[in-house]
Design a protein around this motif. Structure first.
Motif, mmCIF file in Angstrom:
data_model
loop_
_atom_site.group_PDB
_atom_site.id
_atom_site.type_symbol
_atom_site.label_atom_id
_atom_site.label_comp_id
_atom_site.label_asym_id
_atom_site.label_seq_id
_atom_site.Cartn_x
_atom_site.Cartn_y
_atom_site.Cartn_z
ATOM 1 N N HIS A 106 0.840 -1.198 0.000
ATOM 2 C CA HIS A 106 0.000 0.000 0.000
ATOM 3 C C HIS A 106 0.875 1.247 0.000
ATOM 4 O O HIS A 106 0.419 2.315 0.356
ATOM 5 N N TRP A 107 2.117 1.073 -0.304
ATOM 6 C CA TRP A 107 3.148 2.097 -0.526
ATOM 7 C C TRP A 107 3.433 3.010 0.651
ATOM 8 O O TRP A 107 4.202 3.959 0.534
ATOM 9 N N ALA A 108 2.907 2.717 1.823
ATOM 10 C CA ALA A 108 3.220 3.569 2.975
ATOM 11 C C ALA A 108 4.690 3.492 3.338
ATOM 12 O O ALA A 108 5.325 4.507 3.616
ATOM 13 N N LEU A 109 5.250 2.269 3.320
ATOM 14 C CA LEU A 109 6.665 2.146 3.666
ATOM 15 C C LEU A 109 7.534 2.816 2.615
ATOM 16 O O LEU A 109 8.565 3.400 2.931
ATOM 17 N N HIS A 110 7.150 2.726 1.366
ATOM 18 C CA HIS A 110 7.975 3.358 0.326
ATOM 19 C C HIS A 110 7.894 4.866 0.402
ATOM 20 O O HIS A 110 8.851 5.564 0.110
ATOM 21 N N TYR A 111 6.741 5.354 0.754
ATOM 22 C CA TYR A 111 6.642 6.787 0.992
ATOM 23 C C TYR A 111 7.627 7.194 2.083
ATOM 24 O O TYR A 111 8.324 8.192 1.981
ATOM 25 N N GLY A 112 7.688 6.363 3.115
ATOM 26 C CA GLY A 112 8.644 6.632 4.196
ATOM 27 C C GLY A 112 10.076 6.475 3.730
ATOM 28 O O GLY A 112 10.959 7.223 4.155
ATOM 29 N N ASP A 113 10.331 5.471 2.863
ATOM 30 C CA ASP A 113 11.688 5.294 2.361
ATOM 31 C C ASP A 113 12.173 6.549 1.653
ATOM 32 O O ASP A 113 13.320 6.954 1.787
ATOM 33 N N THR A 114 11.273 7.164 0.875
ATOM 34 C CA THR A 114 11.669 8.343 0.128
ATOM 35 C C THR A 114 12.154 9.442 1.048
ATOM 36 O O THR A 114 13.091 10.159 0.741
ATOM 37 N N PHE A 115 11.536 9.581 2.208
ATOM 38 C CA PHE A 115 11.862 10.657 3.126
ATOM 39 C C PHE A 115 12.677 10.185 4.326
ATOM 40 O O PHE A 115 12.804 10.891 5.308
ATOM 41 N N ARG A 116 13.186 8.973 4.263
ATOM 42 C CA ARG A 116 14.058 8.446 5.311
ATOM 43 C C ARG A 116 13.349 8.272 6.657
ATOM 44 O O ARG A 116 13.983 8.263 7.689
ATOM 45 N N ASP A 117 12.014 8.070 6.617
ATOM 46 C CA ASP A 117 11.316 7.812 7.873
ATOM 47 C C ASP A 117 11.275 6.305 8.095
ATOM 48 O O ASP A 117 10.238 5.675 7.976
ATOM 49 N N PHE A 118 12.459 5.727 8.424
ATOM 50 C CA PHE A 118 12.668 4.294 8.291
ATOM 51 C C PHE A 118 12.266 3.472 9.502
ATOM 52 O O PHE A 118 11.294 2.746 9.504
ATOM 53 N N SER A 119 13.080 3.539 10.523
ATOM 54 C CA SER A 119 12.983 2.603 11.621
ATOM 55 C C SER A 119 11.649 2.686 12.336
ATOM 56 O O SER A 119 11.132 1.680 12.795
ATOM 57 N N GLN A 120 11.098 3.883 12.428
ATOM 58 C CA GLN A 120 9.833 4.041 13.107
ATOM 59 C C GLN A 120 8.742 3.265 12.395
ATOM 60 O O GLN A 120 7.928 2.595 13.021
ATOM 61 N N ARG A 121 8.713 3.336 11.049
ATOM 62 C CA ARG A 121 7.689 2.625 10.294
ATOM 63 C C ARG A 121 7.854 1.121 10.449
ATOM 64 O O ARG A 121 6.879 0.390 10.646
ATOM 65 N N SER A 122 9.082 0.618 10.375
ATOM 66 C CA SER A 122 9.310 -0.819 10.504
ATOM 67 C C SER A 122 8.890 -1.319 11.878
ATOM 68 O O SER A 122 8.247 -2.360 12.009
ATOM 69 N N ALA A 123 9.288 -0.595 12.937
ATOM 70 C CA ALA A 123 8.923 -1.001 14.293
ATOM 71 C C ALA A 123 7.411 -0.989 14.475
ATOM 72 O O ALA A 123 6.849 -1.840 15.172
ATOM 73 N N HIS A 124 6.740 -0.013 13.860
ATOM 74 C CA HIS A 124 5.279 0.081 13.951
ATOM 75 C C HIS A 124 4.636 -1.161 13.344
ATOM 76 O O HIS A 124 3.796 -1.815 13.965
ATOM 77 N N VAL A 125 5.015 -1.497 12.120
ATOM 78 C CA VAL A 125 4.440 -2.653 11.438
ATOM 79 C C VAL A 125 4.717 -3.927 12.214
ATOM 80 O O VAL A 125 3.821 -4.743 12.451
ATOM 81 N N LEU A 126 5.970 -4.133 12.617
ATOM 82 C CA LEU A 126 6.346 -5.365 13.298
ATOM 83 C C LEU A 126 5.682 -5.465 14.663
ATOM 84 O O LEU A 126 5.339 -6.555 15.118
ATOM 85 N N GLY A 127 5.523 -4.326 15.346
ATOM 86 C CA GLY A 127 4.858 -4.339 16.641
ATOM 87 C C GLY A 127 3.408 -4.761 16.538
ATOM 88 O O GLY A 127 2.847 -5.340 17.474
ATOM 89 N N GLU A 128 2.758 -4.501 15.394
ATOM 90 C CA GLU A 128 1.357 -4.854 15.228
ATOM 91 C C GLU A 128 1.167 -6.301 14.799
ATOM 92 O O GLU A 128 0.190 -6.934 15.182
ATOM 93 N N ILE A 129 2.054 -6.855 14.004
ATOM 94 C CA ILE A 129 1.852 -8.219 13.528
ATOM 95 C C ILE A 129 2.404 -9.251 14.499
ATOM 96 O O ILE A 129 2.078 -10.430 14.401
ATOM 97 N N ALA A 130 3.228 -8.831 15.463
ATOM 98 C CA ALA A 130 3.869 -9.776 16.373
ATOM 99 C C ALA A 130 2.943 -10.127 17.526
ATOM 100 O O ALA A 130 2.209 -9.280 18.022
ATOM 101 N N PRO A 131 2.965 -11.399 17.993
ATOM 102 C CA PRO A 131 2.293 -11.716 19.256
ATOM 103 C C PRO A 131 2.987 -10.989 20.388
ATOM 104 O O PRO A 131 4.161 -10.635 20.290
ATOM 105 N N LYS A 132 2.261 -10.775 21.493
ATOM 106 C CA LYS A 132 2.791 -9.900 22.539
ATOM 107 C C LYS A 132 4.073 -10.442 23.172
ATOM 108 O O LYS A 132 4.909 -9.673 23.630
ATOM 109 N N ASN A 133 4.256 -11.792 23.159
ATOM 110 C CA ASN A 133 5.478 -12.345 23.751
ATOM 111 C C ASN A 133 6.682 -12.229 22.827
ATOM 112 O O ASN A 133 7.806 -12.511 23.232
ATOM 113 N N LEU A 134 6.448 -11.812 21.572
ATOM 114 C CA LEU A 134 7.557 -11.612 20.619
ATOM 115 C C LEU A 134 7.628 -10.166 20.138
ATOM 116 O O LEU A 134 8.440 -9.852 19.268
#
Length: 494
Positions: A106-134
Protein backbone atom coordinates in the motif's frame (compact mmCIF):
# COMPACT_ATOMS: atom_id res chain seq x y z
CA UNK A 1 -17.89 -25.95 4.12
CA UNK A 2 -14.90 -27.52 5.82
CA UNK A 3 -14.61 -26.58 9.47
CA UNK A 4 -11.61 -24.48 10.41
CA UNK A 5 -10.50 -25.02 14.01
CA UNK A 6 -9.17 -21.74 15.33
CA UNK A 7 -8.53 -22.70 18.96
CA UNK A 8 -5.60 -24.77 20.18
CA UNK A 9 -6.59 -27.90 22.15
CA UNK A 10 -5.06 -26.59 25.37
CA UNK A 11 -6.68 -23.17 24.92
CA UNK A 12 -3.39 -21.38 25.36
CA UNK A 13 -2.24 -18.52 23.23
CA UNK A 14 0.97 -19.53 21.54
CA UNK A 15 3.39 -16.96 20.21
CA UNK A 16 5.74 -18.76 17.87
CA UNK A 17 8.44 -17.19 15.73
CA UNK A 18 7.36 -18.36 12.30
CA UNK A 19 9.20 -18.14 9.02
CA UNK A 20 6.59 -15.65 7.78
CA UNK A 21 7.08 -13.33 10.76
CA UNK A 22 10.85 -13.51 10.43
CA UNK A 23 10.71 -12.92 6.68
CA UNK A 24 8.59 -9.77 6.91
CA UNK A 25 10.74 -8.50 9.80
CA UNK A 26 13.93 -8.93 7.80
CA UNK A 27 12.54 -7.64 4.53
CA UNK A 28 10.86 -4.52 5.94
CA UNK A 29 14.02 -3.70 7.92
CA UNK A 30 16.36 -4.49 5.02
CA UNK A 31 14.79 -1.89 2.76
CA UNK A 32 14.22 0.71 5.45
CA UNK A 33 16.13 0.58 8.74
CA UNK A 34 19.32 -0.62 7.08
CA UNK A 35 19.24 2.42 4.79
CA UNK A 36 18.83 4.71 7.78
CA UNK A 37 21.95 3.21 9.36
CA UNK A 38 23.80 3.37 6.04
CA UNK A 39 22.99 7.07 5.64
CA UNK A 40 24.17 7.79 9.17
CA UNK A 41 27.65 6.46 8.44
CA UNK A 42 28.10 6.88 4.71
CA UNK A 43 29.32 10.48 4.95
CA UNK A 44 31.98 9.67 7.52
CA UNK A 45 34.61 8.11 5.24
CA UNK A 46 34.46 10.54 2.26
CA UNK A 47 34.22 13.63 4.49
CA UNK A 48 37.45 15.21 3.23
CA UNK A 49 36.63 14.41 -0.40
CA UNK A 50 33.21 16.05 -0.07
CA UNK A 51 34.73 19.16 1.53
CA UNK A 52 37.32 19.36 -1.27
CA UNK A 53 34.56 19.00 -3.86
CA UNK A 54 32.67 21.92 -2.30
CA UNK A 55 35.78 24.06 -2.09
CA UNK A 56 36.86 23.35 -5.69
CA UNK A 57 33.34 24.08 -6.94
CA UNK A 58 33.30 27.43 -5.13
CA UNK A 59 36.78 28.27 -6.51
CA UNK A 60 35.65 27.54 -10.08
CA UNK A 61 32.57 29.71 -9.68
CA UNK A 62 33.95 32.59 -7.62
CA UNK A 63 37.68 32.47 -8.26
CA UNK A 64 38.50 31.89 -4.57
CA UNK A 65 37.74 29.36 -1.88
CA UNK A 66 36.08 29.74 1.53
CA UNK A 67 37.47 29.68 5.05
CA UNK A 68 37.46 26.54 7.18
CA UNK A 69 34.50 27.61 9.29
CA UNK A 70 32.29 28.19 6.24
CA UNK A 71 33.37 24.85 4.81
CA UNK A 72 32.43 23.12 8.08
CA UNK A 73 29.06 24.86 7.98
CA UNK A 74 28.36 23.59 4.45
CA UNK A 75 29.47 20.08 5.35
CA UNK A 76 27.37 20.08 8.52
CA UNK A 77 24.31 20.89 6.44
CA UNK A 78 25.22 18.02 4.09
CA UNK A 79 25.58 15.57 6.96
CA UNK A 80 22.31 16.49 8.63
CA UNK A 81 20.09 17.43 5.67
CA UNK A 82 18.67 13.93 5.20
CA UNK A 83 16.97 14.41 8.58
CA UNK A 84 14.83 17.13 6.98
CA UNK A 85 13.45 14.54 4.56
CA UNK A 86 12.79 12.27 7.51
CA UNK A 87 11.00 15.14 9.24
CA UNK A 88 8.67 15.61 6.27
CA UNK A 89 7.97 11.88 6.26
CA UNK A 90 7.29 11.78 10.00
CA UNK A 91 4.69 14.56 9.72
CA UNK A 92 2.66 12.42 7.31
CA UNK A 93 3.34 8.94 8.69
CA UNK A 94 0.15 8.75 10.72
CA UNK A 95 -2.14 9.76 7.87
CA UNK A 96 -0.44 7.46 5.37
CA UNK A 97 -0.38 4.45 7.70
CA UNK A 98 -4.07 4.82 8.54
CA UNK A 99 -5.21 5.50 4.99
CA UNK A 100 -3.03 3.13 2.95
CA UNK A 101 -2.10 0.45 5.48
CA UNK A 102 1.04 -0.74 7.23
CA UNK A 103 2.59 -2.91 4.54
CA UNK A 104 4.58 -1.90 1.53
CA UNK A 105 2.11 -2.98 -1.10
CA UNK A 106 0.00 0.00 0.00
CA UNK A 107 3.15 2.10 -0.53
CA UNK A 108 3.22 3.57 2.97
CA UNK A 109 6.66 2.15 3.67
CA UNK A 110 7.98 3.36 0.33
CA UNK A 111 6.64 6.79 0.99
CA UNK A 112 8.64 6.63 4.20
CA UNK A 113 11.69 5.29 2.36
CA UNK A 114 11.67 8.34 0.13
CA UNK A 115 11.86 10.66 3.13
CA UNK A 116 14.06 8.45 5.31
CA UNK A 117 11.32 7.81 7.87
CA UNK A 118 12.67 4.29 8.29
CA UNK A 119 12.98 2.60 11.62
CA UNK A 120 9.83 4.04 13.11
CA UNK A 121 7.69 2.63 10.29
CA UNK A 122 9.31 -0.82 10.50
CA UNK A 123 8.92 -1.00 14.29
CA UNK A 124 5.28 0.08 13.95
CA UNK A 125 4.44 -2.65 11.44
CA UNK A 126 6.35 -5.36 13.30
CA UNK A 127 4.86 -4.34 16.64
CA UNK A 128 1.36 -4.85 15.23
CA UNK A 129 1.85 -8.22 13.53
CA UNK A 130 3.87 -9.78 16.37
CA UNK A 131 2.29 -11.72 19.26
CA UNK A 132 2.79 -9.90 22.54
CA UNK A 133 5.48 -12.35 23.75
CA UNK A 134 7.56 -11.61 20.62
CA UNK A 135 6.70 -7.92 20.21
CA UNK A 136 9.97 -6.81 21.82
CA UNK A 137 12.14 -9.19 19.83
CA UNK A 138 10.62 -8.30 16.47
CA UNK A 139 10.41 -4.64 17.44
CA UNK A 140 14.19 -4.55 17.83
CA UNK A 141 14.92 -6.21 14.49
CA UNK A 142 14.95 -2.76 12.79
CA UNK A 143 17.60 -1.58 15.25
CA UNK A 144 19.75 -4.58 14.26
CA UNK A 145 19.49 -3.49 10.66
CA UNK A 146 20.43 0.07 11.59
CA UNK A 147 23.66 -1.35 13.01
CA UNK A 148 24.15 -3.54 9.94
CA UNK A 149 23.63 -0.52 7.69
CA UNK A 150 26.27 1.43 9.63
CA UNK A 151 28.65 -1.54 9.46
CA UNK A 152 28.16 -1.97 5.70
CA UNK A 153 28.86 1.73 5.13
CA UNK A 154 32.04 1.46 7.20
CA UNK A 155 33.26 -1.59 5.27
CA UNK A 156 32.48 -0.08 1.86
CA UNK A 157 34.19 3.12 2.99
CA UNK A 158 37.56 1.38 3.33
CA UNK A 159 40.19 2.77 0.98
CA UNK A 160 40.55 -0.65 -0.65
CA UNK A 161 36.85 -0.74 -1.66
CA UNK A 162 34.94 2.54 -2.24
CA UNK A 163 37.00 4.81 -0.03
CA UNK A 164 38.88 6.48 -2.90
CA UNK A 165 38.04 10.00 -4.00
CA UNK A 166 36.62 9.01 -7.37
CA UNK A 167 34.17 6.54 -5.80
CA UNK A 168 32.33 8.68 -3.27
CA UNK A 169 29.33 9.56 -5.54
CA UNK A 170 28.76 5.83 -6.14
CA UNK A 171 29.24 5.18 -2.43
CA UNK A 172 26.42 7.58 -1.56
CA UNK A 173 24.03 6.27 -4.23
CA UNK A 174 23.97 2.56 -3.33
CA UNK A 175 20.87 3.05 -1.17
CA UNK A 176 18.64 2.48 -4.21
CA UNK A 177 19.40 -1.26 -4.29
CA UNK A 178 17.75 -2.35 -1.01
CA UNK A 179 14.79 -0.07 -1.68
CA UNK A 180 14.18 -1.69 -5.06
CA UNK A 181 14.38 -5.19 -3.56
CA UNK A 182 11.86 -4.26 -0.88
CA UNK A 183 9.56 -2.72 -3.49
CA UNK A 184 9.52 -5.99 -5.44
CA UNK A 185 9.02 -8.42 -2.55
CA UNK A 186 6.87 -6.85 0.18
CA UNK A 187 3.63 -6.79 -1.88
CA UNK A 188 3.47 -10.56 -1.33
CA UNK A 189 2.95 -10.15 2.43
CA UNK A 190 -0.51 -9.65 3.96
CA UNK A 191 -1.53 -6.55 5.89
CA UNK A 192 -1.29 -6.17 9.67
CA UNK A 193 -4.13 -8.21 11.30
CA UNK A 194 -4.75 -5.43 13.82
CA UNK A 195 -5.11 -2.90 11.01
CA UNK A 196 -7.43 -5.19 9.04
CA UNK A 197 -9.76 -5.70 12.00
CA UNK A 198 -9.73 -2.29 13.66
CA UNK A 199 -9.42 -0.01 10.65
CA UNK A 200 -10.89 -2.08 7.80
CA UNK A 201 -13.26 -4.18 9.97
CA UNK A 202 -12.56 -7.21 7.78
CA UNK A 203 -12.69 -10.25 10.06
CA UNK A 204 -12.11 -12.71 7.23
CA UNK A 205 -8.89 -10.98 6.14
CA UNK A 206 -7.84 -10.63 9.78
CA UNK A 207 -8.03 -14.39 10.37
CA UNK A 208 -6.28 -15.11 7.09
CA UNK A 209 -3.43 -12.76 8.01
CA UNK A 210 -3.17 -14.19 11.54
CA UNK A 211 -2.93 -17.73 10.20
CA UNK A 212 -0.32 -16.63 7.68
CA UNK A 213 1.88 -14.89 10.27
CA UNK A 214 1.32 -17.41 13.07
CA UNK A 215 1.63 -21.10 12.30
CA UNK A 216 0.27 -22.01 15.75
CA UNK A 217 -1.71 -19.60 17.85
CA UNK A 218 -5.00 -19.16 19.67
CA UNK A 219 -6.71 -17.02 17.07
CA UNK A 220 -9.77 -16.57 19.25
CA UNK A 221 -7.65 -15.01 22.00
CA UNK A 222 -5.83 -12.80 19.49
CA UNK A 223 -9.06 -11.53 17.91
CA UNK A 224 -10.77 -11.03 21.27
CA UNK A 225 -7.82 -8.94 22.48
CA UNK A 226 -8.11 -6.74 19.40
CA UNK A 227 -11.91 -6.57 19.82
CA UNK A 228 -11.46 -5.49 23.44
CA UNK A 229 -9.31 -2.59 22.28
CA UNK A 230 -11.69 -1.88 19.40
CA UNK A 231 -14.69 -1.85 21.75
CA UNK A 232 -13.03 0.69 24.03
CA UNK A 233 -12.48 2.87 20.95
CA UNK A 234 -15.83 2.23 19.26
CA UNK A 235 -17.01 5.79 19.89
CA UNK A 236 -13.59 7.39 19.46
CA UNK A 237 -12.19 8.60 16.16
CA UNK A 238 -8.49 8.77 15.37
CA UNK A 239 -7.18 11.74 17.32
CA UNK A 240 -5.15 14.55 15.82
CA UNK A 241 -1.80 15.73 17.13
CA UNK A 242 -3.47 18.71 18.76
CA UNK A 243 -6.03 16.45 20.44
CA UNK A 244 -3.21 14.19 21.59
CA UNK A 245 -1.54 17.08 23.39
CA UNK A 246 -4.83 18.17 24.95
CA UNK A 247 -5.94 14.73 26.14
CA UNK A 248 -5.13 14.28 29.87
CA UNK A 249 -5.73 10.51 29.69
CA UNK A 250 -2.49 10.03 27.73
CA UNK A 251 -0.45 12.84 29.26
CA UNK A 252 2.37 10.69 30.66
CA UNK A 253 2.48 8.45 27.60
CA UNK A 254 3.01 11.59 25.50
CA UNK A 255 5.71 12.91 27.83
CA UNK A 256 7.43 9.53 27.62
CA UNK A 257 7.43 9.66 23.81
CA UNK A 258 8.90 13.16 23.93
CA UNK A 259 11.65 12.18 26.37
CA UNK A 260 12.77 8.88 24.86
CA UNK A 261 12.67 9.98 21.20
CA UNK A 262 14.49 13.26 21.79
CA UNK A 263 16.88 11.60 24.22
CA UNK A 264 17.74 8.87 21.75
CA UNK A 265 19.19 11.41 19.31
CA UNK A 266 20.47 13.99 21.81
CA UNK A 267 22.46 11.22 23.52
CA UNK A 268 25.24 12.00 21.04
CA UNK A 269 25.11 8.78 19.04
CA UNK A 270 24.63 10.65 15.76
CA UNK A 271 27.71 12.76 16.49
CA UNK A 272 29.65 9.53 16.98
CA UNK A 273 28.38 8.03 13.72
CA UNK A 274 28.67 11.20 11.62
CA UNK A 275 32.15 12.14 12.84
CA UNK A 276 33.78 8.86 13.95
CA UNK A 277 36.96 9.43 11.96
CA UNK A 278 37.32 13.01 13.23
CA UNK A 279 36.81 11.86 16.83
CA UNK A 280 39.48 9.18 16.47
CA UNK A 281 41.80 11.69 14.83
CA UNK A 282 41.36 14.06 17.77
CA UNK A 283 42.05 11.14 20.09
CA UNK A 284 45.47 10.71 18.50
CA UNK A 285 44.86 7.51 16.50
CA UNK A 286 47.26 7.16 13.56
CA UNK A 287 45.65 8.21 10.27
CA UNK A 288 46.25 4.85 8.55
CA UNK A 289 44.59 2.99 11.45
CA UNK A 290 41.45 5.10 11.76
CA UNK A 291 39.40 3.42 9.03
CA UNK A 292 40.06 -0.06 10.44
CA UNK A 293 39.27 1.11 13.98
CA UNK A 294 35.99 2.50 12.68
CA UNK A 295 35.08 -0.82 11.06
CA UNK A 296 35.85 -2.54 14.37
CA UNK A 297 33.32 -0.32 16.13
CA UNK A 298 30.75 -1.28 13.50
CA UNK A 299 31.23 -4.99 14.20
CA UNK A 300 30.83 -4.39 17.93
CA UNK A 301 27.60 -2.45 17.45
CA UNK A 302 26.07 -5.30 15.43
CA UNK A 303 26.95 -7.74 18.23
CA UNK A 304 25.50 -5.35 20.83
CA UNK A 305 22.30 -5.00 18.79
CA UNK A 306 21.92 -8.78 18.62
CA UNK A 307 22.38 -9.01 22.39
CA UNK A 308 19.59 -6.50 22.92
CA UNK A 309 17.30 -8.22 20.42
CA UNK A 310 17.68 -11.67 21.97
CA UNK A 311 17.43 -10.51 25.60
CA UNK A 312 14.58 -8.00 25.49
CA UNK A 313 11.85 -10.59 26.05
CA UNK A 314 13.80 -12.03 28.98
CA UNK A 315 14.92 -8.86 30.80
CA UNK A 316 12.26 -6.40 29.58
CA UNK A 317 12.28 -2.93 28.05
CA UNK A 318 13.17 -0.89 31.13
CA UNK A 319 16.48 -2.61 31.99
CA UNK A 320 17.73 -2.26 28.41
CA UNK A 321 16.82 1.44 28.32
CA UNK A 322 18.17 2.25 31.79
CA UNK A 323 21.34 0.22 31.31
CA UNK A 324 21.96 1.48 27.79
CA UNK A 325 21.55 5.18 28.54
CA UNK A 326 23.49 4.92 31.83
CA UNK A 327 26.41 3.20 30.15
CA UNK A 328 26.39 5.78 27.36
CA UNK A 329 26.49 8.57 29.96
CA UNK A 330 29.48 7.02 31.71
CA UNK A 331 31.32 6.61 28.39
CA UNK A 332 30.56 10.22 27.35
CA UNK A 333 32.14 11.41 30.59
CA UNK A 334 35.02 9.00 29.96
CA UNK A 335 35.74 10.56 26.55
CA UNK A 336 35.97 14.00 28.15
CA UNK A 337 38.45 12.93 30.80
CA UNK A 338 40.54 10.82 28.42
CA UNK A 339 40.85 13.68 25.92
CA UNK A 340 41.89 16.05 28.71
CA UNK A 341 44.51 13.65 30.03
CA UNK A 342 45.88 12.13 26.83
CA UNK A 343 48.52 14.87 26.44
CA UNK A 344 50.04 13.71 29.73
CA UNK A 345 49.10 10.01 29.70
CA UNK A 346 49.63 8.49 26.21
CA UNK A 347 47.49 5.37 26.72
CA UNK A 348 44.45 7.59 27.27
CA UNK A 349 43.94 7.67 23.51
CA UNK A 350 42.93 4.01 23.74
CA UNK A 351 40.54 4.87 26.56
CA UNK A 352 38.91 7.36 24.16
CA UNK A 353 38.45 4.62 21.58
CA UNK A 354 37.04 2.28 24.23
CA UNK A 355 34.56 4.95 25.30
CA UNK A 356 33.41 5.51 21.72
CA UNK A 357 32.87 1.76 21.39
CA UNK A 358 31.03 1.80 24.72
CA UNK A 359 28.68 4.57 23.59
CA UNK A 360 27.82 2.66 20.42
CA UNK A 361 27.39 -0.66 22.26
CA UNK A 362 25.23 0.91 24.97
CA UNK A 363 23.06 2.56 22.33
CA UNK A 364 22.58 -0.57 20.22
CA UNK A 365 21.67 -2.78 23.18
CA UNK A 366 18.55 -0.78 24.04
CA UNK A 367 18.12 2.90 23.13
CA UNK A 368 18.49 2.18 19.40
CA UNK A 369 15.20 0.33 19.09
CA UNK A 370 13.17 0.41 22.30
CA UNK A 371 11.91 4.03 21.85
CA UNK A 372 10.36 3.11 18.49
CA UNK A 373 8.82 0.01 20.02
CA UNK A 374 7.64 1.93 23.08
CA UNK A 375 5.91 4.61 20.98
CA UNK A 376 3.62 1.95 19.57
CA UNK A 377 3.11 0.08 22.84
CA UNK A 378 2.06 3.04 24.98
CA UNK A 379 -0.96 4.03 22.88
CA UNK A 380 -4.12 2.37 21.70
CA UNK A 381 -5.05 2.31 18.03
CA UNK A 382 -6.77 5.71 17.78
CA UNK A 383 -3.75 7.51 19.28
CA UNK A 384 -0.89 5.74 17.51
CA UNK A 385 -0.78 7.71 14.25
CA UNK A 386 -0.45 11.03 16.07
CA UNK A 387 2.01 9.54 18.57
CA UNK A 388 4.23 8.42 15.69
CA UNK A 389 4.03 11.88 14.15
CA UNK A 390 5.18 13.48 17.41
CA UNK A 391 7.91 10.89 18.02
CA UNK A 392 9.16 11.09 14.45
CA UNK A 393 9.16 14.87 14.45
CA UNK A 394 11.28 15.03 17.61
CA UNK A 395 13.54 12.26 16.39
CA UNK A 396 14.39 13.97 13.14
CA UNK A 397 14.65 17.49 14.58
CA UNK A 398 17.07 16.17 17.21
CA UNK A 399 18.97 14.24 14.54
CA UNK A 400 19.39 17.36 12.43
CA UNK A 401 20.36 19.48 15.44
CA UNK A 402 23.12 17.12 16.59
CA UNK A 403 24.53 16.62 13.10
CA UNK A 404 24.56 20.34 12.40
CA UNK A 405 25.69 21.69 15.78
CA UNK A 406 28.27 19.10 16.88
CA UNK A 407 31.27 20.39 14.85
CA UNK A 408 30.78 23.89 16.23
CA UNK A 409 30.17 22.59 19.74
CA UNK A 410 33.38 20.61 19.48
CA UNK A 411 35.31 23.68 18.31
CA UNK A 412 33.97 25.90 21.10
CA UNK A 413 33.81 23.48 24.05
CA UNK A 414 36.52 21.01 23.09
CA UNK A 415 36.50 17.82 25.14
CA UNK A 416 33.77 19.20 27.40
CA UNK A 417 31.16 18.94 24.61
CA UNK A 418 30.66 15.27 25.50
CA UNK A 419 29.45 16.24 28.99
CA UNK A 420 26.33 17.67 27.34
CA UNK A 421 25.55 14.21 25.97
CA UNK A 422 26.39 12.70 29.33
CA UNK A 423 23.76 14.85 31.00
CA UNK A 424 21.11 13.87 28.45
CA UNK A 425 21.84 10.14 28.85
CA UNK A 426 21.71 10.23 32.64
CA UNK A 427 18.51 12.30 32.55
CA UNK A 428 16.70 9.88 30.22
CA UNK A 429 17.86 6.86 32.27
CA UNK A 430 16.48 8.50 35.43
CA UNK A 431 13.16 9.26 33.72
CA UNK A 432 12.76 5.65 32.56
CA UNK A 433 13.63 4.37 36.05
CA UNK A 434 11.11 6.54 37.91
CA UNK A 435 8.28 6.96 35.39
CA UNK A 436 7.98 4.21 32.77
CA UNK A 437 6.44 0.85 33.77
CA UNK A 438 7.52 -2.45 32.23
CA UNK A 439 5.43 -3.29 29.15
CA UNK A 440 6.80 -6.77 28.47
CA UNK A 441 4.05 -9.32 27.68
CA UNK A 442 1.32 -6.72 28.24
CA UNK A 443 -1.58 -6.07 25.87
CA UNK A 444 -2.14 -2.55 24.63
CA UNK A 445 -5.20 -2.21 26.87
CA UNK A 446 -3.25 -3.38 29.94
CA UNK A 447 -0.52 -0.82 29.22
CA UNK A 448 -3.12 1.95 29.06
CA UNK A 449 -4.48 0.80 32.42
CA UNK A 450 -0.97 0.94 33.92
CA UNK A 451 -0.76 4.63 33.05
CA UNK A 452 -4.31 5.42 34.17
CA UNK A 453 -3.37 6.07 37.81
CA UNK A 454 -0.47 8.36 36.90
CA UNK A 455 -2.73 10.25 34.49
CA UNK A 456 -5.39 10.50 37.24
CA UNK A 457 -8.10 9.09 35.01
CA UNK A 458 -10.11 5.92 34.62
CA UNK A 459 -9.81 3.50 31.75
CA UNK A 460 -12.87 1.58 30.77
CA UNK A 461 -12.28 -2.16 30.83
CA UNK A 462 -15.65 -3.78 30.45
CA UNK A 463 -15.52 -7.54 30.05
CA UNK A 464 -16.81 -9.09 26.90
CA UNK A 465 -20.58 -9.44 27.03
CA UNK A 466 -22.38 -12.62 26.11
CA UNK A 467 -23.33 -11.12 22.79
CA UNK A 468 -19.71 -10.24 22.10
CA UNK A 469 -18.24 -13.64 22.97
CA UNK A 470 -17.18 -15.04 19.63
CA UNK A 471 -16.46 -18.74 19.55
CA UNK A 472 -14.22 -18.78 16.52
CA UNK A 473 -14.93 -22.32 15.43
CA UNK A 474 -15.65 -21.72 11.79
CA UNK A 475 -16.45 -19.03 9.27
CA UNK A 476 -19.69 -18.79 7.36
CA UNK A 477 -19.88 -18.34 3.63
CA UNK A 478 -19.70 -14.53 3.92
CA UNK A 479 -16.41 -14.41 5.79
CA UNK A 480 -18.07 -13.46 9.10
CA UNK A 481 -17.58 -15.32 12.38
CA UNK A 482 -20.53 -17.05 14.00
CA UNK A 483 -20.93 -17.99 17.64
CA UNK A 484 -21.30 -21.58 18.80
CA UNK A 485 -24.88 -20.96 19.96
CA UNK A 486 -25.96 -19.55 16.62
CA UNK A 487 -24.17 -22.39 14.87
CA UNK A 488 -26.10 -24.98 16.93
CA UNK A 489 -29.43 -23.28 16.20
CA UNK A 490 -28.70 -23.34 12.47
CA UNK A 491 -27.93 -27.06 12.60
CA UNK A 492 -31.12 -27.75 14.62
CA UNK A 493 -33.31 -25.91 12.13
CA UNK A 494 -31.73 -27.86 9.30
Amino acid sequence: MAEEVLIEPNGKSGGHLTTSLLAVAFLSSFGSSMLYGYNLAVVNSPAEYIKDFYNQTIVRRNGSGVDEETLILIYSVTVSIFAIGGLVGSLTVGMQVTRFGRDDHHWALHYGDTFRDFSQRSAHVLGEIAPKNLRGFLGLVPSIFICIGVFIAQILGLHEILGKEEHWPLFLSLVVVPTFIQLMLLPWFPESPRYLLMEKRNIHATITALKWYRAKCNIQAEVEEMQEEQRSLSSVETVSVLQLFRDPSVRWQLVTVLVVNAGMQLSGIDAIWFYTNAIFENAGIAAHQIQYTTVGTGAIEVIAGLIGCFTIERVGRRPLMIGGFSFMGVCCAGITFSLLLQAHVPFMRYVSVACVVGIIAGFCIGPAGVPFLMTGELFKQSYRPSAYIVGGFLNWISNFTVGFVFPFLQMSAGAFCYLVFCGVCVGVAAYVFFIIPETKNKTFVEISQMFALRNACEIENQPLGTTDQLRLKKMNGYGALVSEDVDKMDRTEK
